[in-house]
Design an enzyme around this catalytic site. Structure first.
Site, PDB file in Angstrom:
ATOM      1  N   HIS A 127      15.184 -40.493-132.506  1.00  7.91           N
ATOM      2  CA  HIS A 127      14.094 -40.093-133.411  1.00  7.91           C
ATOM      3  C   HIS A 127      14.719 -39.800-134.771  1.00  7.91           C
ATOM      4  O   HIS A 127      15.868 -39.366-134.848  1.00  7.91           O
ATOM      5  CB  HIS A 127      13.470 -38.827-132.822  1.00  7.91           C
ATOM      6  CG  HIS A 127      12.224 -38.344-133.487  1.00  7.91           C
ATOM      7  ND1 HIS A 127      12.239 -37.619-134.654  1.00  7.91           N
ATOM      8  CD2 HIS A 127      10.919 -38.457-133.132  1.00  7.91           C
ATOM      9  CE1 HIS A 127      10.994 -37.309-134.988  1.00  7.91           C
ATOM     10  NE2 HIS A 127      10.175 -37.805-134.080  1.00  7.91           N
ATOM     11  N   ASP A 204      19.008 -34.022-127.473  1.00  7.29           N
ATOM     12  CA  ASP A 204      17.658 -33.815-127.982  1.00  7.29           C
ATOM     13  C   ASP A 204      16.709 -33.914-126.781  1.00  7.29           C
ATOM     14  O   ASP A 204      16.444 -35.006-126.271  1.00  7.29           O
ATOM     15  CB  ASP A 204      17.344 -34.884-129.033  1.00  7.29           C
ATOM     16  CG  ASP A 204      15.903 -34.794-129.530  1.00  7.29           C
ATOM     17  OD1 ASP A 204      15.169 -33.909-129.065  1.00  7.29           O
ATOM     18  OD2 ASP A 204      15.529 -35.614-130.385  1.00  7.29           O
ATOM     19  N   GLN A 207      11.619 -34.857-125.612  1.00  7.87           N
ATOM     20  CA  GLN A 207      10.705 -35.618-124.746  1.00  7.87           C
ATOM     21  C   GLN A 207      11.084 -35.497-123.277  1.00  7.87           C
ATOM     22  O   GLN A 207      10.564 -36.230-122.438  1.00  7.87           O
ATOM     23  CB  GLN A 207      10.695 -37.096-125.155  1.00  7.87           C
ATOM     24  CG  GLN A 207      10.152 -37.355-126.543  1.00  7.87           C
ATOM     25  CD  GLN A 207       8.662 -37.068-126.676  1.00  7.87           C
ATOM     26  OE1 GLN A 207       7.931 -37.012-125.689  1.00  7.87           O
ATOM     27  NE2 GLN A 207       8.201 -36.881-127.905  1.00  7.87           N
ATOM     28  N   LYS A 230       5.674 -29.443-127.556  1.00  8.90           N
ATOM     29  CA  LYS A 230       5.710 -30.582-126.626  1.00  8.90           C
ATOM     30  C   LYS A 230       5.563 -30.110-125.175  1.00  8.90           C
ATOM     31  O   LYS A 230       5.432 -30.914-124.271  1.00  8.90           O
ATOM     32  CB  LYS A 230       7.043 -31.343-126.744  1.00  8.90           C
ATOM     33  CG  LYS A 230       7.405 -31.762-128.153  1.00  8.90           C
ATOM     34  CD  LYS A 230       6.898 -33.132-128.507  1.00  8.90           C
ATOM     35  CE  LYS A 230       7.543 -33.588-129.808  1.00  8.90           C
ATOM     36  NZ  LYS A 230       6.838 -34.683-130.432  1.00  8.90           N
ATOM     37  N   CYS A 368       8.338 -42.447-135.691  1.00 10.99           N
ATOM     38  CA  CYS A 368       9.600 -41.881-136.240  1.00 10.99           C
ATOM     39  C   CYS A 368      10.805 -42.524-135.555  1.00 10.99           C
ATOM     40  O   CYS A 368      11.792 -41.852-135.232  1.00 10.99           O
ATOM     41  CB  CYS A 368       9.662 -40.363-136.082  1.00 10.99           C
ATOM     42  SG  CYS A 368       8.442 -39.497-137.033  1.00 10.99           S
TER      43      CYS A 368
HETATM   44  N1  PMP Z   1      13.139 -35.764-131.145  1.00 17.47           N
HETATM   45  C1  PMP Z   1      12.254 -36.449-130.436  1.00 17.47           C
HETATM   46  C2  PMP Z   1      12.735 -37.393-129.378  1.00 17.47           C
HETATM   47  C3  PMP Z   1      10.888 -36.266-130.663  1.00 17.47           C
HETATM   48  O1  PMP Z   1       9.991 -36.961-129.955  1.00 17.47           O
HETATM   49  C4  PMP Z   1      10.465 -35.353-131.656  1.00 17.47           C
HETATM   50  C5  PMP Z   1       8.994 -35.144-131.957  1.00 17.47           C
HETATM   51  N2  PMP Z   1       8.247 -36.303-132.059  1.00 17.47           N
HETATM   52  C6  PMP Z   1      11.443 -34.654-132.368  1.00 17.47           C
HETATM   53  C7  PMP Z   1      12.770 -34.885-132.089  1.00 17.47           C
HETATM   54  C8  PMP Z   1      11.091 -33.685-133.440  1.00 17.47           C
HETATM   55  O2  PMP Z   1      10.314 -32.640-132.931  1.00 17.47           O
HETATM   56  P1  PMP Z   1       9.553 -31.661-133.927  1.00 17.47           P
HETATM   57  O3  PMP Z   1       8.817 -32.510-134.894  1.00 17.47           O
HETATM   58  O4  PMP Z   1       8.666 -30.875-133.034  1.00 17.47           O
HETATM   59  O5  PMP Z   1      10.594 -30.819-134.579  1.00 17.47           O
END
Ligand code: PMP
Length: 410
Positions: A127, A204, A207, A230, A368
């Site tokens: 991401h 990370d 997910q 999440k 993203c």
């Molecule tokens: N890493 C991953 C794999 C994600 O899916 C997301 C959120 N879409 C993030 C990081 C960032 O999370 P946040 O926007 O809640 O900080």
């Protein structure tokens, strides 16, 4: 529980008031869970109760309300520690979310442990939140970014790991589950390989945390990050887990109240862990609500959640595969409940708009994950992502919607 001893997910679904509404005159079908999850009444009520009975700034008051809010905040930390099986509460830092957690590590680790010529190893499917903070620090320090590649199924090519991990590699940062492909990465293997060369690893878990049991001690990762929103908790709260010995070594990321021991104009000493990384008034209500969300999913059981979501994914995948002209992006053998796809000659936004009119909330675009889209040579996907409160009936409506799109645009 139903008679078979497994949770009654239809009953559980009624805990989520937002799901009980109509969109464009149709029952809402919420398949955008990878972007954010809905909140059960238990969490919503917990927030109201906090503001109704306990609201007061934490850690700073001798008065009763402050003691109560501090107790609830620290209890939430214990709940996170237990949920991810960390060794100590000192290893649990509250942040604003996964992005804030990664930025904290990238900045703090980067300042102390990166120098000119060093390498940071990421993966092709990260991401943007696990790319850009590293690029910022790499630019500042004169480091370079290396990438673990993947195959057409969206699986990392681990056989390349040995040659990618060099004496220049100073940190590895990879996602446990891809938000656009659903791939569950073999992070334990990656951690083991990196550790053989003494390289720390950040996972990370944005997910992964909502789909499977997480044991950071067993994984042996050095850092683990995730966002509350999440996992059925509110936005604005997240977690940075760090091994105590790492958090002891890293300098604070932000300065301010609460993270200090003593301040003078000549010299400031810092608070002990984990407070050293918690500057200013923290989102203590959010932390409490996160604790409630973890209680909530724990009561259902992460194993049951995993099974339920695996069944939903399998059902949706098999249904979608039968529609000619659809192509699933992300066909790894190990997947979480994320179903990304494209349709021949039909733009994702058109698909998203038609489905929206049917009450189905899907995400369209790059998620993203531009490097993933570039790899597949596409400008985006449609992504359906399922939570335990979704049903096969909802998937049937979604599939009818895709057939309708095909008739309209195909
Ligand atoms: N890493 C991953 C794999 C994600 O899916 C997301 C959120 N879409 C993030 C990081 C960032 O999370 P946040 O926007 O809640 O900080």
């Amino acid at each position: 529980m139903n008679t078979a001893g497994s949770p009654d997910f239809l009953q559980i679904r009624s805990d989520f008031p937002i799901l009980n509404q109509q969109v464009h005159g149709k029952a809402l079908i919420y398949f955008d869970n990878a972007a954010t999850t809905q909140k059960p009444q238990q969490v919503i009520q917990g927030i109201t109760d906090f503001y109704t009975h306990y609201n007061s700034n934490i850690h700073r008051g001798v008065h009763r309300l402050s003691q109560e809010s501090t107790r609830l905040y620290e209890e939430a930390r214990q709940k996170v520690q237990a949920f991810i099986h960390a060794r100590s509460e000192k290893e649990i830092v509250f942040t604003a979310g996964a992005t804030a957690s990664i930025n904290a590590v990238a900045t703090s680790f980067g300042d102390s442990f990166l120098s000119q010529g060093d390498e940071i190893l990421l993966s092709q499917m990260e991401h943007h939140a696990n790319i850009v903070p590293w690029q910022i620090v790499a630019n500042r320090k004169g480091c370079s970014i290396k990438v673990i590649p993947m195959n057409d199924a969206g699986e990392l090519l681990l056989e390349q790991l040995d040659s990618l991990l060099t004496e220049k590699t100073k940190i590895v940062a990879v996602s446990q589950v891809s938000n656009s492909l659903g791939t569950i990465n073999p992070v334990k293997e990656i951690i083991e390989k990196a550790h053989q060369q003494g390289i720390p690893v950040l996972i990370d878990g944005s997910q992964a945390i909502q789909h499977q049991e997480i044991n950071v001690t067993e994984l042996d990762c050095d850092f683990y990050v995730f966002s509350g929103h999440k996992i059925y908790a509110p936005t604005g709260i997240g977690v940075l887990y760090g091994k105590e010995r790492w958090l002891e070594k890293l300098p604070p990321y932000q300065g301010g109240g609460d993270m200090i021991d003593h301040v003078s104009f000549e010299k400031t000493t810092y608070n002990q862990l984990p407070f050293k990384f918690e500057a200013g008034t923290m989102n203590f209500v959010g932390a409490h609500a996160l604790g409630l969300a973890l209680d909530y999913v724990s009561a259902i059981g992460m194993k049951s959640i995993m099974e339920r979501e695996a069944n939903l994914l399998q059902y949706a995948t098999s249904q979608l595969q039968q529609i000619e002209g659809t192509r699933i992006i992300g066909t790894a053998s190990q997947k979480a409940s994320v179903l990304s796809f494209v349709m021949d000659q039909i733009h994702q936004y058109d698909i998203g708009m038609v489905l929206d009119k049917m009450g189905v909330a899907l995400r369209t675009g790059t998620h993203c994950n531009e490097p993933v889209m570039n790899y597949f040579g596409i400008d985006g996907t449609v992504r359906a992502s399922f939570a335990f409160y979704n049903t096969e009936d909802e998937i049937n409506i979604f599939i009818r919607g895709i057939e309708k799109v095909k008739l309209m645009f195909g």
